[in-house]
Write a protein that holds these residues in place. Structure first.
Motif, PDB file in Angstrom:
ATOM      1  N   PHE A 169     -19.196 -20.599 -19.730  1.00 10.03           N
ATOM      2  CA  PHE A 169     -20.447 -20.739 -20.476  1.00 10.03           C
ATOM      3  C   PHE A 169     -20.311 -19.949 -21.762  1.00 10.03           C
ATOM      4  O   PHE A 169     -19.897 -18.787 -21.748  1.00 10.03           O
ATOM      5  CB  PHE A 169     -21.633 -20.233 -19.649  1.00 10.03           C
ATOM      6  CG  PHE A 169     -22.964 -20.439 -20.295  1.00 10.03           C
ATOM      7  CD1 PHE A 169     -23.414 -21.711 -20.643  1.00 10.03           C
ATOM      8  CD2 PHE A 169     -23.804 -19.367 -20.564  1.00 10.03           C
ATOM      9  CE1 PHE A 169     -24.647 -21.909 -21.236  1.00 10.03           C
ATOM     10  CE2 PHE A 169     -25.041 -19.554 -21.157  1.00 10.03           C
ATOM     11  CZ  PHE A 169     -25.462 -20.823 -21.491  1.00 10.03           C
ATOM     12  N   GLN A 170     -20.623 -20.580 -22.886  1.00  9.45           N
ATOM     13  CA  GLN A 170     -20.483 -19.986 -24.218  1.00  9.45           C
ATOM     14  C   GLN A 170     -19.047 -19.515 -24.466  1.00  9.45           C
ATOM     15  O   GLN A 170     -18.813 -18.504 -25.103  1.00  9.45           O
ATOM     16  CB  GLN A 170     -21.468 -18.832 -24.400  1.00  9.45           C
ATOM     17  CG  GLN A 170     -22.908 -19.277 -24.362  1.00  9.45           C
ATOM     18  CD  GLN A 170     -23.891 -18.136 -24.529  1.00  9.45           C
ATOM     19  OE1 GLN A 170     -23.538 -16.959 -24.397  1.00  9.45           O
ATOM     20  NE2 GLN A 170     -25.133 -18.473 -24.815  1.00  9.45           N
ATOM     21  N   THR A 173     -28.877 -20.272 -16.366  1.00  7.04           N
ATOM     22  CA  THR A 173     -28.932 -21.533 -17.083  1.00  7.04           C
ATOM     23  C   THR A 173     -28.814 -22.652 -16.057  1.00  7.04           C
ATOM     24  O   THR A 173     -28.621 -22.392 -14.869  1.00  7.04           O
ATOM     25  CB  THR A 173     -27.810 -21.628 -18.145  1.00  7.04           C
ATOM     26  OG1 THR A 173     -28.013 -22.793 -18.936  1.00  7.04           O
ATOM     27  CG2 THR A 173     -26.438 -21.686 -17.508  1.00  7.04           C
ATOM     28  N   TYR A 187     -26.067 -27.649 -18.676  1.00 10.33           N
ATOM     29  CA  TYR A 187     -25.851 -27.025 -19.981  1.00 10.33           C
ATOM     30  C   TYR A 187     -24.526 -26.267 -20.086  1.00 10.33           C
ATOM     31  O   TYR A 187     -24.215 -25.715 -21.137  1.00 10.33           O
ATOM     32  CB  TYR A 187     -26.994 -26.064 -20.309  1.00 10.33           C
ATOM     33  CG  TYR A 187     -28.340 -26.741 -20.418  1.00 10.33           C
ATOM     34  CD1 TYR A 187     -28.521 -27.856 -21.222  1.00 10.33           C
ATOM     35  CD2 TYR A 187     -29.436 -26.269 -19.711  1.00 10.33           C
ATOM     36  CE1 TYR A 187     -29.747 -28.489 -21.326  1.00 10.33           C
ATOM     37  CE2 TYR A 187     -30.670 -26.895 -19.813  1.00 10.33           C
ATOM     38  CZ  TYR A 187     -30.817 -27.999 -20.614  1.00 10.33           C
ATOM     39  OH  TYR A 187     -32.036 -28.625 -20.710  1.00 10.33           O
ATOM     40  N   ASP A 199     -20.456 -25.431 -20.405  1.00 10.14           N
ATOM     41  CA  ASP A 199     -19.459 -25.958 -21.337  1.00 10.14           C
ATOM     42  C   ASP A 199     -18.744 -27.177 -20.757  1.00 10.14           C
ATOM     43  O   ASP A 199     -18.574 -27.297 -19.541  1.00 10.14           O
ATOM     44  CB  ASP A 199     -18.428 -24.868 -21.675  1.00 10.14           C
ATOM     45  CG  ASP A 199     -19.043 -23.707 -22.437  1.00 10.14           C
ATOM     46  OD1 ASP A 199     -20.266 -23.718 -22.663  1.00 10.14           O
ATOM     47  OD2 ASP A 199     -18.303 -22.783 -22.795  1.00 10.14           O
ATOM     48  N   SER A 258     -24.955 -24.331 -25.417  1.00 13.84           N
ATOM     49  CA  SER A 258     -24.660 -22.910 -25.193  1.00 13.84           C
ATOM     50  C   SER A 258     -25.851 -22.003 -25.475  1.00 13.84           C
ATOM     51  O   SER A 258     -25.818 -20.822 -25.145  1.00 13.84           O
ATOM     52  CB  SER A 258     -23.471 -22.482 -26.064  1.00 13.84           C
ATOM     53  OG  SER A 258     -23.777 -22.679 -27.427  1.00 13.84           O
ATOM     54  N   THR A 259     -26.928 -22.540 -26.066  1.00 11.53           N
ATOM     55  CA  THR A 259     -28.106 -21.708 -26.348  1.00 11.53           C
ATOM     56  C   THR A 259     -29.179 -21.843 -25.272  1.00 11.53           C
ATOM     57  O   THR A 259     -30.170 -21.128 -25.314  1.00 11.53           O
ATOM     58  CB  THR A 259     -28.719 -22.088 -27.712  1.00 11.53           C
ATOM     59  OG1 THR A 259     -29.161 -23.452 -27.658  1.00 11.53           O
ATOM     60  CG2 THR A 259     -27.705 -21.937 -28.832  1.00 11.53           C
ATOM     61  N   GLU A 275     -30.622 -20.980 -22.154  1.00  8.53           N
ATOM     62  CA  GLU A 275     -30.621 -20.030 -21.045  1.00  8.53           C
ATOM     63  C   GLU A 275     -31.968 -19.320 -20.984  1.00  8.53           C
ATOM     64  O   GLU A 275     -32.695 -19.244 -21.973  1.00  8.53           O
ATOM     65  CB  GLU A 275     -29.478 -19.024 -21.165  1.00  8.53           C
ATOM     66  CG  GLU A 275     -29.549 -18.095 -22.349  1.00  8.53           C
ATOM     67  CD  GLU A 275     -28.440 -17.044 -22.342  1.00  8.53           C
ATOM     68  OE1 GLU A 275     -28.263 -16.353 -21.317  1.00  8.53           O
ATOM     69  OE2 GLU A 275     -27.760 -16.914 -23.365  1.00  8.53           O
TER      70      GLU A 275
END
Length: 198
Positions: free
Chosen positions: A61-62, A124, A128, A130, A147-148, A150
Motif C-alpha cells: 500500500f502506497q 483501508t 484500494y 496497490d 493510495s490516498t 484510508e
C-alpha cells in the motif's frame, strides 16, 4: 466514506507500523549513517498486517510492503467519557515466524525493549490496495487503486510489556497524552494574548 456506507463494502484491511526511529535516535544509533534508505527503513520501521483470513502473502500500500503476521490488536474503541483507550497488541513469537518478525525480535534484543516506539494503525479497503497485489490473480469487485483512500490513522505508543513467552509478545499501547514522562510546555497561557508576542 462512500465505500464504508455501502451494503456490501470491500474487505477492510488493517495495516500496522512499529516505528523505532525515535528510540534509536535517543540511544545515539543513526541507521542513515551506515545503511541505504531502503535498509534504514527496514531496520527502524516494521510494517505488517493481520489479514491472514484473506491472504497469507505480503500486501503493498502506497508502495510500502506490509508483511503477513499473526498479530492481534484490540481495544481501539473510543467512548464519550472515561479514560482514553489503551489497546493491547499481541504478536506471535514462534520460531517459524516470518523474516520481518525475526528482525523486530533482533531489534528488541539489541535495544532491551521497544517501550516508547510509535505504533500506527492504518485502515483501508481491499479495492484500494496497490495494483502489484493482484498480479496474476482476479482483482476484487470494483477495483480502483487509490493510495490516498484510508481512514484517519490511529497513532499510539508502546507503553509497557504485558507478557512475554516463547510463543507470545504482548504490549499495552497508550495515546501520546497517556505516556508516562510526557510534560507539557511550562508557559503561562492567556486567553487573548500570544505569549511569544506578549
Amino acid at each position: 466514506a462512500n465505500e464504508s456506507n455501502k451494503l456490501n463494502p470491500s474487505a477492510l484491511i488493517d495495516l500496522f507500523e512499529i516505528d523505532l526511529s525515535e528510540i534509536l535516535f535517543e540511544r545515539g544509533i543513526n541507521p542513515a549513517l551506515t545503511t541505504s534508505n531502503a535498509k534504514q527503513d527496514q531496520s527502524s520501521i516494521f510494517r505488517f498486517h493481520n489479514s491472514i483470513n484473506l491472504t497469507t502473502s505480503n500486501l503493498t500500500f502506497q508502495g510500502k510492503v506490509y508483511y503477513s503476521l499473526p498479530i492481534e490488536v484490540k481495544g481501539f474503541e473510543f467512548s464519550g467519557s472515561g479514560p482514553l483507550p489503551q489497546p493491547k497488541m499481541r504478536l506471535s513469537a514462534s520460531e517459524d515466524s516470518s523474516k520481518a518478525l525475526s528482525l523486530l525480535r533482533c531489534q528488541i534484543a539489541k535495544l532491551g525493549d521497544i517501550i516508547g516506539a510509535k505504533m500506527t494503525r492504518r485502515r483501508t479497503f481491499l479495492k484500494y490496495l496497490d495494483e502489484i497485489n493482484f498480479l496474476g490473480i482476479d482483482k476484487p469487485v470494483g477495483y480502483e487503486p487509490d493510495s490516498t483512500a484510508e481512514f484517519p490513522r490511529d497513532i499510539y505508543y508502546i507503553d509497557r510489556k504485558v507478557s512475554e513467552s516463547k510463543l507470545i509478545l504482548e504490549y499495552q499501547l497508550a495515546s501520546l497524552l497517556d505516556v508516562e514522562g510526557v510534560k507539557l510546555p511550562r508557559r503561562t497561557i492567556f486567553a487573548t494574548k500570544c505569549t511569544f508576542c506578549y
